[in-house]
Design a protein around this motif. Structure first.
Motif, short mmCIF file in Angstrom:
data_model
loop_
_atom_site.label_atom_id
_atom_site.label_comp_id
_atom_site.label_asym_id
_atom_site.label_seq_id
_atom_site.Cartn_x
_atom_site.Cartn_y
_atom_site.Cartn_z
N ASP A 13 0.84 -1.20 0.00
CA ASP A 13 0.00 0.00 0.00
C ASP A 13 0.87 1.25 0.00
O ASP A 13 0.63 2.19 -0.73
CB ASP A 13 -0.89 0.03 1.26
CG ASP A 13 -1.97 -1.05 1.22
OD1 ASP A 13 -2.48 -1.34 0.12
OD2 ASP A 13 -2.30 -1.60 2.29
N VAL A 14 1.88 1.23 0.88
CA VAL A 14 2.70 2.43 1.08
C VAL A 14 4.19 2.08 1.02
O VAL A 14 4.61 1.10 1.64
CB VAL A 14 2.44 3.05 2.47
CG1 VAL A 14 3.18 4.39 2.60
CG2 VAL A 14 0.97 3.23 2.75
N ALA A 15 4.94 2.88 0.32
CA ALA A 15 6.41 2.81 0.41
C ALA A 15 6.89 4.09 1.07
O ALA A 15 6.56 5.19 0.61
CB ALA A 15 7.03 2.67 -0.98
N VAL A 16 7.63 3.93 2.16
CA VAL A 16 8.20 5.09 2.85
C VAL A 16 9.68 5.14 2.48
O VAL A 16 10.41 4.18 2.71
CB VAL A 16 8.03 4.98 4.38
CG1 VAL A 16 8.76 6.13 5.08
CG2 VAL A 16 6.56 4.98 4.76
N ILE A 17 10.11 6.27 1.92
CA ILE A 17 11.52 6.43 1.57
C ILE A 17 12.16 7.29 2.65
O ILE A 17 11.84 8.46 2.80
CB ILE A 17 11.71 7.09 0.19
CG1 ILE A 17 10.83 6.41 -0.86
CG2 ILE A 17 13.17 7.04 -0.22
CD1 ILE A 17 10.92 7.06 -2.25
N GLY A 18 13.06 6.68 3.43
CA GLY A 18 13.72 7.38 4.52
C GLY A 18 13.45 6.68 5.84
O GLY A 18 12.34 6.20 6.09
N ARG A 51 18.66 20.87 -5.20
CA ARG A 51 17.80 19.95 -5.94
C ARG A 51 17.27 18.87 -5.01
O ARG A 51 17.95 18.46 -4.07
CB ARG A 51 18.58 19.29 -7.08
CG ARG A 51 18.88 20.25 -8.23
CD ARG A 51 19.70 19.60 -9.32
NE ARG A 51 21.02 19.20 -8.85
CZ ARG A 51 21.40 17.94 -8.69
NH1 ARG A 51 20.58 16.94 -8.98
NH2 ARG A 51 22.61 17.65 -8.24
N GLU A 52 16.07 18.41 -5.31
CA GLU A 52 15.53 17.24 -4.63
C GLU A 52 16.15 16.01 -5.29
O GLU A 52 16.19 15.94 -6.52
CB GLU A 52 13.99 17.25 -4.74
CG GLU A 52 13.28 16.18 -3.92
CD GLU A 52 13.31 14.83 -4.59
OE1 GLU A 52 13.61 13.83 -3.91
OE2 GLU A 52 13.07 14.77 -5.82
N SER A 53 16.63 15.06 -4.49
CA SER A 53 17.57 14.06 -5.02
C SER A 53 16.94 12.97 -5.88
O SER A 53 17.60 12.48 -6.80
CB SER A 53 18.31 13.38 -3.87
OG SER A 53 18.91 14.33 -3.05
N ILE A 54 15.72 12.56 -5.61
CA ILE A 54 15.21 11.38 -6.32
C ILE A 54 14.44 11.76 -7.58
O ILE A 54 14.68 11.20 -8.66
CB ILE A 54 14.31 10.53 -5.38
CG1 ILE A 54 15.12 10.04 -4.19
CG2 ILE A 54 13.72 9.34 -6.15
CD1 ILE A 54 14.34 9.20 -3.20
N LEU A 55 13.54 12.72 -7.46
CA LEU A 55 12.66 13.05 -8.60
C LEU A 55 12.99 14.38 -9.24
O LEU A 55 12.40 14.74 -10.26
CB LEU A 55 11.20 13.09 -8.12
CG LEU A 55 10.57 11.74 -7.75
CD1 LEU A 55 9.30 11.95 -6.96
CD2 LEU A 55 10.29 10.92 -9.01
N GLY A 56 13.89 15.14 -8.61
CA GLY A 56 14.16 16.48 -9.13
C GLY A 56 12.98 17.41 -8.93
O GLY A 56 12.75 18.32 -9.75
N LEU A 57 12.23 17.23 -7.86
CA LEU A 57 11.08 18.10 -7.59
C LEU A 57 11.55 19.53 -7.34
O LEU A 57 12.66 19.73 -6.82
CB LEU A 57 10.33 17.60 -6.34
CG LEU A 57 9.66 16.24 -6.47
CD1 LEU A 57 9.23 15.74 -5.08
CD2 LEU A 57 8.45 16.32 -7.39
N SER A 84 21.87 16.56 5.18
CA SER A 84 22.55 15.44 5.84
C SER A 84 21.84 14.13 5.54
O SER A 84 22.48 13.09 5.42
CB SER A 84 22.63 15.68 7.36
OG SER A 84 21.34 15.74 7.89
N GLY A 85 20.53 14.16 5.38
CA GLY A 85 19.79 12.93 5.03
C GLY A 85 19.95 12.56 3.58
O GLY A 85 19.64 11.45 3.18
N ARG A 86 20.34 13.49 2.73
CA ARG A 86 20.54 13.36 1.30
C ARG A 86 19.25 13.52 0.50
O ARG A 86 19.20 13.23 -0.68
CB ARG A 86 21.22 12.02 0.91
CG ARG A 86 22.66 11.92 1.36
CD ARG A 86 23.24 10.55 1.05
NE ARG A 86 22.62 9.50 1.84
CZ ARG A 86 21.82 8.56 1.36
NH1 ARG A 86 21.54 8.52 0.07
NH2 ARG A 86 21.30 7.65 2.15
N GLY A 87 18.20 14.01 1.14
CA GLY A 87 16.97 14.29 0.40
C GLY A 87 17.14 15.49 -0.51
O GLY A 87 16.50 15.58 -1.56
#
Ligand SMILES: Cc1cc2nc3c(=O)[nH]c(=O)nc-3n(C[C@H](O)[C@H](O)[C@H](O)COP(=O)(O)OP(=O)(O)OC[C@H]3O[C@@H](n4cnc5c(N)ncnc54)[C@H](O)[C@@H]3O)c2cc1C
Length: 442
Positions: free
Chosen positions: A10-15, A345-351, A333-336
């Motif tokens: 149902d849910v994927a939590v990234i982090g 920049r936002e690291s995964i999607l480039g939001l 520090s979290g790399r988000g």
């Protein structure tokens, strides 16, 4: 409906910082199948103290005795702040739910009331916080005297004890720093039983050693003759790891006075305890964890309404799908978020990241400027349902949510609201996410 295939959730939590942990916990409690990806790095640095909101406005450094009064002021004066967008009743419920779950995993917290508490730090300063582990609360109770309306009122006589070789904690330094405010504070040092020949000690090793009865009894026996007229005893955070409650109770029984722990430096015993308790809770509630993995790519399929996550750090790689995704990847520090000459920049999607217009505006000229640095308020902006926005200002995907420190318009370090931001936004976003999955919203 819950995920039926092994790699479908149902849910994927990234982090797996505080925000990701809270989001995964709340998802599981709502009966949603959940996978969490990421290492618990941030949590390992935690003091165990759960800040809600201690300082507002950050530029004035004004401390609040009531976090809920502080939240009301924040809502009036800074309505875009993520904490101001969650109603106080939900914040309280979120905290209650979080600490109850930790308690079930053996990490007990003192009952939450309406006020912030003061807690002694290992450098002799006082930290204002909201959620206090039970093993630290006797110190907070003693420090209540400092805030008592009728002066003169000094805290009770207290013995602080440290261990030769434990460099991160000096009872003498704390007592000296606080001498004016807490005259009844005295200090003593003992050799840690069984480690007499070891030149340098680490709190985590001592904590583990104190889980054995013999070491515990010998330590208590060394402290007892130093008690004098002390009404309570303060120690560094060494009273056990997973069995903290039992070790703490044994010290109180053996010394005959309340005993409290003082948080030590990261990587900290409280952080290890927190991580252990959260992992226990997750596993008991069926959350799948990929602790050593990271999300390399995230894609959305409008036809199937699912997200696909490609994971690195799993032998052979792994692909999972989820009906909803929570981005809890933190800031730098979290790399988000990542920063380069071109901006943040936002690291995964480039939001799109809300950030100062130019690099020159990231920092104030004076590093200690009380108004803080604009870069520390950079992050993702979301709609009312905690969905990050794309370049057109619309939700990037209907069931993509963002929680915790990756959110814009807050400076959690200066406001002392780290855990509050994580827990409150995870709670609020999970409410919206569950509504979306159950078709309660448009
Ligand atoms: C030294 C220190 C002391 C603190 N002390 C306190 C305190 O006393 N009280 C308090 O309330 N708060 C405290 N905090 C703050 C708090 O615990 C949290 O760190 C803060 O709220 C941020 O949490 P977060 O989950 O948003 O981000 P982070 O903790 O930064 O977590 C981000 C997570 O995302 C993961 N991640 C990033 N990119 C990916 C990817 N592509 N794939 C998978 N995973 C990814 C990272 O591995 C990490 O697990 C402290 C923090 C620090 C660093």
């Amino acid at each position: 409906m819950t995920g039926e295939r092994r790699n479908s959730f149902d849910v994927a939590v990234i982090g797996a910082g505080m925000a990701g942990m809270a989001a995964a916990l709340f998802a599981a409690q709502r009966g949603l199948s959940c996978i969490q990806v990421g290492s618990g790095g941030g949590v390992l640095f935690a003091s165990g103290l759960l800040d809600l909101l201690a300082v507002h406005p950050a530029a004035e450094g004004r401390q609040w005795q009531s976090p809920f009064a502080a939240l009301a002021a924040l809502a009036r004066e800074q309505p875009d702040h993520p904490l101001a967008r969650v109603d106080p009743a939900s914040i309280r419920t979120a905290f209650e739910t979080f600490v109850t779950a930790l308690g079930e995993a053996g990490l007990a917290y003192a009952p939450l009331d309406e006020r912030n508490r003061k807690v002694l730090t290992s450098i002799g300063t006082l930290k204002t916080t909201f959620g206090v582990p039970l093993s630290m609360v006797a110190g907070a109770n003693a420090l209540d005297a400092l805030d008592a309306p009728n002066t003169p009122n000094t805290p009770p006589r207290c013995l602080l004890v440290d261990f030769r070789g434990l460099r991160e904690f000096s009872a003498r330094q704390i007592a000296t720093t606080l001498a004016d405010r807490w005259p009844g504070l005295c200090h003593g040092r003992i050799e840690f039983p069984g480690f007499e020949d070891v030149p340098e000690l680490y709190a985590a090793h001592l904590a583990r050693a104190l889980e054995t009865g013999e070491t515990r009894d010998r330590t208590i026996a060394l402290i007892r003759p130093m008690l004098g007229d002390a009404q309570l005893v303060g120690l560094p955070t060494v009273l056990g790891l997973g069995r903290c409650r039992e070790v703490h109770a044994a010290f109180e029984a053996g010394l005959g006075v309340p005993v409290f722990e003082i948080p030590t430096m990261p990587t900290s015993v409280p952080g290890l305890r927190l991580l252990g308790a959260l992992e226990t809770v997750m596993s008991a509630r069926g959350v799948r964890r990929r602790r050593l993995a990271s999300v390399r790519a995230l894609a959305f399929d409008a036809n199937t309404g699912t997200a696909t996550l490609d994971l690195d750090g799993v032998p052979g790689g792994e692909r999972v799908s989820a009906r909803a995704v929570v981005l809890a990847t933190g800031r730098f520090s979290g790399r988000g978020l990542t920063a380069d000459r071109g901006g943040v920049r936002e690291s995964i999607l480039g939001l799109p990241v809300h950030q100062p217009a130019s690099r020159e505006a990231w920092h104030q000229r004076d590093f200690l400027d009380p108004s803080g640095h604009a870069i520390n308020r950079a992050g993702l902006r979301t709609d009312d349902a905690w969905r990050p926005l794309d370049m057109s200002g619309k939700p990037a995907w209907p069931r993509l949510f963002a929680v915790g420190s990756i959110l814009a318009d807050q400076d959690w370090m200066r406001s002392k609201c780290g855990s509050g931001l994580a827990i409150a936004t995870a709670w609020a976003a999970m409410q919206q996410l569950a509504d979306q999955l159950h078709g309660n919203t448009g």
